[in-house]
Write an enzyme that holds these catalytic residues in place. Structure first.
Site, PDB file in Angstrom:
ATOM      1  N   ASP A   1       4.260  -2.928   0.121  1.00  0.00           N
ATOM      2  CA  ASP A   1       4.995  -2.584  -1.125  1.00  0.00           C
ATOM      3  C   ASP A   1       5.366  -3.787  -1.812  1.00  0.00           C
ATOM      4  OD1 ASP A   1       6.693  -1.292  -2.988  1.00  0.00           O
ATOM      5  OD2 ASP A   1       8.483  -1.274  -1.513  1.00  0.00           O
TER       6      ASP A   1
ATOM      7  N   ASP B   1       0.986   0.224   7.492  1.00  0.00           N
ATOM      8  CA  ASP B   1       0.999   1.666   6.568  1.00  0.00           C
ATOM      9  C   ASP B   1       0.970   1.225   5.221  1.00  0.00           C
ATOM     10  OD1 ASP B   1       3.563   0.326   6.566  1.00  0.00           O
ATOM     11  OD2 ASP B   1       4.769   2.076   7.566  1.00  0.00           O
TER      12      ASP B   1
ATOM     13  N   PHE C   1       8.536   6.217  -3.723  1.00  0.00           N
ATOM     14  CA  PHE C   1       8.903   6.168  -2.263  1.00  0.00           C
ATOM     15  C   PHE C   1       8.179   7.490  -1.534  1.00  0.00           C
ATOM     16  CE2 PHE C   1      11.017   5.876   1.702  1.00  0.00           C
ATOM     17  CZ  PHE C   1      11.120   4.794   1.792  1.00  0.00           C
ATOM     18  N   VAL C   2       7.330   7.031  -0.563  1.00  0.00           N
ATOM     19  CA  VAL C   2       6.401   8.045   0.229  1.00  0.00           C
ATOM     20  C   VAL C   2       6.823   8.092   1.464  1.00  0.00           C
ATOM     21  CG1 VAL C   2       4.846   7.653  -1.723  1.00  0.00           C
ATOM     22  CG2 VAL C   2       4.514   6.370   0.373  1.00  0.00           C
TER      23      VAL C   2
HETATM   24  P1  IMP Z   1       6.994  -4.621   1.884  1.00  0.00           P
HETATM   25  O1  IMP Z   1       7.474  -5.660   2.669  1.00  0.00           O
HETATM   26  O2  IMP Z   1       8.028  -4.529   0.718  1.00  0.00           O
HETATM   27  O3  IMP Z   1       5.728  -4.644   1.565  1.00  0.00           O
HETATM   28  O4  IMP Z   1       7.177  -3.278   2.465  1.00  0.00           O
HETATM   29  C1  IMP Z   1       6.343  -2.801   3.720  1.00  0.00           C
HETATM   30  C2  IMP Z   1       7.234  -1.947   4.399  1.00  0.00           C
HETATM   31  O5  IMP Z   1       8.295  -1.152   3.924  1.00  0.00           O
HETATM   32  C3  IMP Z   1       6.080  -1.240   5.246  1.00  0.00           C
HETATM   33  O6  IMP Z   1       5.640  -1.377   6.531  1.00  0.00           O
HETATM   34  C4  IMP Z   1       6.960   0.307   5.388  1.00  0.00           C
HETATM   35  O7  IMP Z   1       7.473   0.147   6.638  1.00  0.00           O
HETATM   36  C5  IMP Z   1       8.065  -0.011   4.237  1.00  0.00           C
HETATM   37  N1  IMP Z   1       7.824   0.781   3.035  1.00  0.00           N
HETATM   38  C6  IMP Z   1       7.724   0.245   2.031  1.00  0.00           C
HETATM   39  N2  IMP Z   1       7.283   1.324   1.260  1.00  0.00           N
HETATM   40  C7  IMP Z   1       7.679   2.345   1.698  1.00  0.00           C
HETATM   41  C8  IMP Z   1       7.547   3.785   1.193  1.00  0.00           C
HETATM   42  O8  IMP Z   1       7.527   4.099   0.117  1.00  0.00           O
HETATM   43  N3  IMP Z   1       7.904   4.676   2.084  1.00  0.00           N
HETATM   44  C9  IMP Z   1       8.275   4.380   3.461  1.00  0.00           C
HETATM   45  N4  IMP Z   1       8.388   3.058   3.609  1.00  0.00           N
HETATM   46  C10 IMP Z   1       8.073   2.361   3.177  1.00  0.00           C
HETATM   47 MG    MG Z   2       6.396  -0.735   8.357  1.00  0.00          MG
END
Ligand code: IMP
Ligand code: MG
Length: 184
Positions: free
Chosen positions: A105, A102, A154-155
């Site tokens: 981040d 999705d 944050f979305v």
């Molecule tokens: P990462 O490991 O930091 O790249 O985060 C990835 C996961 O965190 C995604 O698959 C989302 O489930 C969740 N995530 C990251 N940013 C957001 C956001 O802005 N809103 C909701 N979920 C997020």
């Molecule tokens: Mg996720």
């Protein structure tokens, strides 16, 4: 018409933005995976809606699979390490695996999954992400199909949650600070 949810600051990507972009992504994947042995793996739960829409825009035989990793709970950023929960069927060996995520981040989740899936020796491994935040920690991560570049906010919506809420909104929007404070 889409009415803005009271906990949201603004809509970033509307339902029609999403539909149009996912259709383009599906067309590109259809071109690239002709004659391949495609398995699309989505990361539960956030990517489930994106995956459902994306695979219906891919005009090829394919299989779908799911993986689960630890969730944020009510925090806004990923933990330093990622806990792998489960894969439902070990379908990746020797196949052309496309991860549907999705949002990228910090990139921690994806880095972990790439490592995990590489160890299962797929024929190829690519990433399709609906959103990618513009932050330096993950600039080096490969993303072969991208929906939209997303501001570092944050979305929620279109599968993305905060504390398991808002996944059913048909658009992606920025969550108000007050909504975060309310639940934290
Ligand atoms: P990462 O490991 O930091 O790249 O985060 C990835 C996961 O965190 C995604 O698959 C989302 O489930 C969740 N995530 C990251 N940013 C957001 C956001 O802005 N809103 C909701 N979920 C997020
Ligand atoms: Mg996720």
């Amino acid at each position: 018409m889409e009415e803005l949810h009271p906990d949201l600051e603004r809509v970033l990507f509307s339902e029609s933005d999403m539909r149009a972009r996912v259709r383009e992504m599906g067309a590109a994947i259809t071109r690239d995976y002709e004659g391949k042995d495609l398995v699309v793996i989505s990361i539960l739960r956030g990517a489930a809606i994106f995956m459902a829409d994306l695979i219906r825009q891919i005009d090829l035989p394919l299989e779908m699979d799911f993986m689960a990793v630890s969730s944020y709970g009510k925090r806004l950023k990923a933990r330093a390490s990622c806990v792998f929960r489960r894969t439902f069927r070990p379908t990746s060996w020797g196949r052309d695996v496309l991860i549907a995520e999705d949002v990228i981040d910090t990139g921690l989740t994806l880095r972990y999954l790439i490592k995990n899936l590489q160890s299962r020796k797929p024929a190829s491994l690519s990433i399709a992400a609906l959103l990618r935040k513009d932050i330096p920690e993950q600039a080096d991560l490969p993303c072969h199909y991208l929906g939209f570049a997303c501001p570092d906010e944050f979305v929620v919506g279109y599968g993305l949650d905060y504390a398991e809420k808002y996944r059913n909104l048909p658009y992606v929007g920025a969550l108000k600070r007050s909504a975060i404070a309310k639940k934290a």
